[in-house]
Write a protein that holds these residues in place. Structure first.
Motif, PDB file in Angstrom:
ATOM      1  N   ARG A  22      19.896   1.243  11.198  1.00  0.00           N
ATOM      2  CA  ARG A  22      18.792   0.495  11.807  1.00  0.00           C
ATOM      3  C   ARG A  22      17.673   1.431  12.240  1.00  0.00           C
ATOM      4  O   ARG A  22      16.507   1.207  11.932  1.00  0.00           O
ATOM      5  CB  ARG A  22      19.280  -0.328  13.000  1.00  0.00           C
ATOM      6  CG  ARG A  22      18.147  -1.096  13.683  1.00  0.00           C
ATOM      7  CD  ARG A  22      18.552  -1.905  14.910  1.00  0.00           C
ATOM      8  NE  ARG A  22      19.862  -1.649  15.423  1.00  0.00           N
ATOM      9  CZ  ARG A  22      20.784  -2.592  15.645  1.00  0.00           C
ATOM     10  NH1 ARG A  22      20.529  -3.857  15.405  1.00  0.00           N
ATOM     11  NH2 ARG A  22      21.954  -2.271  16.137  1.00  0.00           N
ATOM     12  N   PHE A  33       9.612  -3.598   4.862  1.00  0.00           N
ATOM     13  CA  PHE A  33      10.229  -4.690   5.624  1.00  0.00           C
ATOM     14  C   PHE A  33       9.541  -4.766   6.988  1.00  0.00           C
ATOM     15  O   PHE A  33      10.092  -4.305   7.991  1.00  0.00           O
ATOM     16  CB  PHE A  33      11.723  -4.427   5.830  1.00  0.00           C
ATOM     17  CG  PHE A  33      12.525  -4.274   4.566  1.00  0.00           C
ATOM     18  CD1 PHE A  33      12.911  -5.391   3.845  1.00  0.00           C
ATOM     19  CD2 PHE A  33      12.904  -3.023   4.107  1.00  0.00           C
ATOM     20  CE1 PHE A  33      13.663  -5.259   2.691  1.00  0.00           C
ATOM     21  CE2 PHE A  33      13.653  -2.877   2.953  1.00  0.00           C
ATOM     22  CZ  PHE A  33      14.034  -4.000   2.239  1.00  0.00           C
ATOM     23  N   TYR A  38      10.414  -9.544   8.921  1.00  0.00           N
ATOM     24  CA  TYR A  38      11.772  -9.377   8.397  1.00  0.00           C
ATOM     25  C   TYR A  38      12.598  -8.560   9.383  1.00  0.00           C
ATOM     26  O   TYR A  38      12.758  -7.344   9.211  1.00  0.00           O
ATOM     27  CB  TYR A  38      11.747  -8.684   7.028  1.00  0.00           C
ATOM     28  CG  TYR A  38      10.901  -9.422   6.024  1.00  0.00           C
ATOM     29  CD1 TYR A  38      11.377 -10.573   5.403  1.00  0.00           C
ATOM     30  CD2 TYR A  38       9.615  -8.986   5.709  1.00  0.00           C
ATOM     31  CE1 TYR A  38      10.595 -11.264   4.496  1.00  0.00           C
ATOM     32  CE2 TYR A  38       8.832  -9.676   4.804  1.00  0.00           C
ATOM     33  CZ  TYR A  38       9.327 -10.810   4.200  1.00  0.00           C
ATOM     34  OH  TYR A  38       8.553 -11.492   3.305  1.00  0.00           O
ATOM     35  N   PHE A  40      15.528  -6.656  11.259  1.00  0.00           N
ATOM     36  CA  PHE A  40      16.662  -5.926  10.696  1.00  0.00           C
ATOM     37  C   PHE A  40      17.883  -6.839  10.663  1.00  0.00           C
ATOM     38  O   PHE A  40      18.256  -7.423  11.687  1.00  0.00           O
ATOM     39  CB  PHE A  40      16.949  -4.673  11.523  1.00  0.00           C
ATOM     40  CG  PHE A  40      17.993  -3.796  10.900  1.00  0.00           C
ATOM     41  CD1 PHE A  40      17.653  -2.901   9.900  1.00  0.00           C
ATOM     42  CD2 PHE A  40      19.307  -3.888  11.306  1.00  0.00           C
ATOM     43  CE1 PHE A  40      18.617  -2.098   9.309  1.00  0.00           C
ATOM     44  CE2 PHE A  40      20.282  -3.088  10.722  1.00  0.00           C
ATOM     45  CZ  PHE A  40      19.942  -2.199   9.720  1.00  0.00           C
ATOM     46  N   PRO A  41      18.557  -6.955   9.496  1.00  0.00           N
ATOM     47  CA  PRO A  41      19.701  -7.877   9.349  1.00  0.00           C
ATOM     48  C   PRO A  41      21.003  -7.265   9.877  1.00  0.00           C
ATOM     49  O   PRO A  41      21.931  -6.970   9.122  1.00  0.00           O
ATOM     50  CB  PRO A  41      19.749  -8.105   7.835  1.00  0.00           C
ATOM     51  CG  PRO A  41      19.234  -6.822   7.258  1.00  0.00           C
ATOM     52  CD  PRO A  41      18.187  -6.337   8.225  1.00  0.00           C
ATOM     53  N   ALA A  42      21.081  -7.084  11.174  1.00  0.00           N
ATOM     54  CA  ALA A  42      22.200  -6.365  11.790  1.00  0.00           C
ATOM     55  C   ALA A  42      23.562  -6.967  11.452  1.00  0.00           C
ATOM     56  O   ALA A  42      24.499  -6.218  11.134  1.00  0.00           O
ATOM     57  CB  ALA A  42      22.012  -6.301  13.303  1.00  0.00           C
ATOM     58  N   ASP A  43      23.705  -8.269  11.521  1.00  0.00           N
ATOM     59  CA  ASP A  43      25.019  -8.880  11.257  1.00  0.00           C
ATOM     60  C   ASP A  43      25.467  -8.622   9.820  1.00  0.00           C
ATOM     61  O   ASP A  43      26.634  -8.276   9.578  1.00  0.00           O
ATOM     62  CB  ASP A  43      24.987 -10.381  11.531  1.00  0.00           C
ATOM     63  CG  ASP A  43      24.826 -10.704  13.002  1.00  0.00           C
ATOM     64  OD1 ASP A  43      25.092  -9.820  13.851  1.00  0.00           O
ATOM     65  OD2 ASP A  43      24.432 -11.845  13.318  1.00  0.00           O
ATOM     66  N   GLU A  44      24.546  -8.756   8.872  1.00  0.00           N
ATOM     67  CA  GLU A  44      24.883  -8.536   7.466  1.00  0.00           C
ATOM     68  C   GLU A  44      25.208  -7.073   7.202  1.00  0.00           C
ATOM     69  O   GLU A  44      26.148  -6.747   6.474  1.00  0.00           O
ATOM     70  CB  GLU A  44      23.745  -8.990   6.542  1.00  0.00           C
ATOM     71  CG  GLU A  44      23.497 -10.482   6.557  1.00  0.00           C
ATOM     72  CD  GLU A  44      22.458 -10.907   7.608  1.00  0.00           C
ATOM     73  OE1 GLU A  44      22.211 -10.148   8.584  1.00  0.00           O
ATOM     74  OE2 GLU A  44      21.908 -12.003   7.465  1.00  0.00           O
ATOM     75  N   VAL A  45      24.437  -6.177   7.790  1.00  0.00           N
ATOM     76  CA  VAL A  45      24.665  -4.748   7.595  1.00  0.00           C
ATOM     77  C   VAL A  45      26.003  -4.340   8.214  1.00  0.00           C
ATOM     78  O   VAL A  45      26.774  -3.590   7.605  1.00  0.00           O
ATOM     79  CB  VAL A  45      23.494  -3.919   8.159  1.00  0.00           C
ATOM     80  CG1 VAL A  45      23.822  -2.434   8.187  1.00  0.00           C
ATOM     81  CG2 VAL A  45      22.227  -4.175   7.342  1.00  0.00           C
ATOM     82  N   THR A  48      28.724  -5.385   5.944  1.00  0.00           N
ATOM     83  CA  THR A  48      28.776  -4.499   4.780  1.00  0.00           C
ATOM     84  C   THR A  48      29.501  -3.205   5.121  1.00  0.00           C
ATOM     85  O   THR A  48      30.322  -2.709   4.338  1.00  0.00           O
ATOM     86  CB  THR A  48      27.352  -4.204   4.264  1.00  0.00           C
ATOM     87  OG1 THR A  48      26.755  -5.439   3.860  1.00  0.00           O
ATOM     88  CG2 THR A  48      27.371  -3.240   3.089  1.00  0.00           C
ATOM     89  N   GLU A 142      18.676  -6.428  -1.927  1.00  0.00           N
ATOM     90  CA  GLU A 142      19.483  -7.549  -1.459  1.00  0.00           C
ATOM     91  C   GLU A 142      18.911  -8.286  -0.260  1.00  0.00           C
ATOM     92  O   GLU A 142      19.377  -9.375   0.059  1.00  0.00           O
ATOM     93  CB  GLU A 142      20.910  -7.086  -1.157  1.00  0.00           C
ATOM     94  CG  GLU A 142      21.035  -6.110   0.000  1.00  0.00           C
ATOM     95  CD  GLU A 142      22.456  -5.665   0.241  1.00  0.00           C
ATOM     96  OE1 GLU A 142      23.347  -6.514   0.435  1.00  0.00           O
ATOM     97  OE2 GLU A 142      22.679  -4.442   0.224  1.00  0.00           O
ATOM     98  N   TYR A 143      17.912  -7.713   0.412  1.00  0.00           N
ATOM     99  CA  TYR A 143      17.363  -8.357   1.607  1.00  0.00           C
ATOM    100  C   TYR A 143      15.904  -8.760   1.381  1.00  0.00           C
ATOM    101  O   TYR A 143      15.166  -8.062   0.692  1.00  0.00           O
ATOM    102  CB  TYR A 143      17.455  -7.423   2.815  1.00  0.00           C
ATOM    103  CG  TYR A 143      18.880  -7.075   3.188  1.00  0.00           C
ATOM    104  CD1 TYR A 143      19.740  -8.048   3.676  1.00  0.00           C
ATOM    105  CD2 TYR A 143      19.367  -5.790   3.032  1.00  0.00           C
ATOM    106  CE1 TYR A 143      21.055  -7.743   4.003  1.00  0.00           C
ATOM    107  CE2 TYR A 143      20.680  -5.467   3.350  1.00  0.00           C
ATOM    108  CZ  TYR A 143      21.520  -6.457   3.836  1.00  0.00           C
ATOM    109  OH  TYR A 143      22.819  -6.154   4.160  1.00  0.00           O
TER     110      TYR A 143
END
Length: 157
Positions: A22, A33, A38, A40-45, A48, A142-143
């Motif tokens: 992050r 981004f 947009y 930061f996609p913390a839950d998705e990262v 992963t 992917e994001y």
């Protein structure tokens, strides 16, 4: 830098991996981004990282940050052919950690390849400086907003 300072990450490192990704992503990729558009996609990262840390054949090497206990200075994730991810905490940029992490990974890889955001000039310049070359292949990230990524390969002499 001594590559022996890196250690294999464990599932307990997932949150620290997310934190470095992050910090580095926001600092380096805001033009790709924009955070206001947009977040930061913390839950998705995090999901992963949790998957990668238990995936057979994937290695994640980390370096603990001596200056900040509990924080990682950098990491590199890879398998036998693909350098999946490399990041250095912004407070440690310019210290040689990215090169040390890269060297540790590619020493263990066969026919090394990676995907890099096409508009990440800093990363592409770094990879090209180390001998990586673009293959001409592209794919969507992917994001959102799904920017282009370019494939790069490290030719072996």
């Amino acid at each position: 830098m001594d590559p022996d300072r890196f250690r294999q990450a464990t599932p307990e490192d997932a949150r620290a991996l997310l934190d470095v990704e992050r910090a580095a992503g926001i600092a380096a990729l805001g033009h790709i981004f924009p955070p206001g558009m947009y977040p930061f996609p913390a839950d998705e990262v995090l999901a992963t990282w949790n998957a990668a840390l238990t995936e057979p054949g994937v290695r994640v090497l980390v370096l603990d940050d001596d200056a900040e206990p509990g924080r990682l200075a950098c990491f590199v994730a890879y398998d036998s052919r693909l350098l999946r991810h490399l990041a250095v905490h912004p407070s440690r940029w310019g210290t040689g950690l990215a090169r040390a992490a890269m060297d540790a990974a590619v020493a263990q890889m066969q026919d090394p390849r990676l995907w890099c955001l096409a508009d990440n000039d800093q990363a592409i310049g770094f990879y090209e400086h180390l001998g990586w070359r673009r293959t001409g292949r592209t794919q969507a990230a992917e994001y959102p907003p799904f920017p282009d990524e370019v494939e790069m390969v490290l030719p072996r002499d």
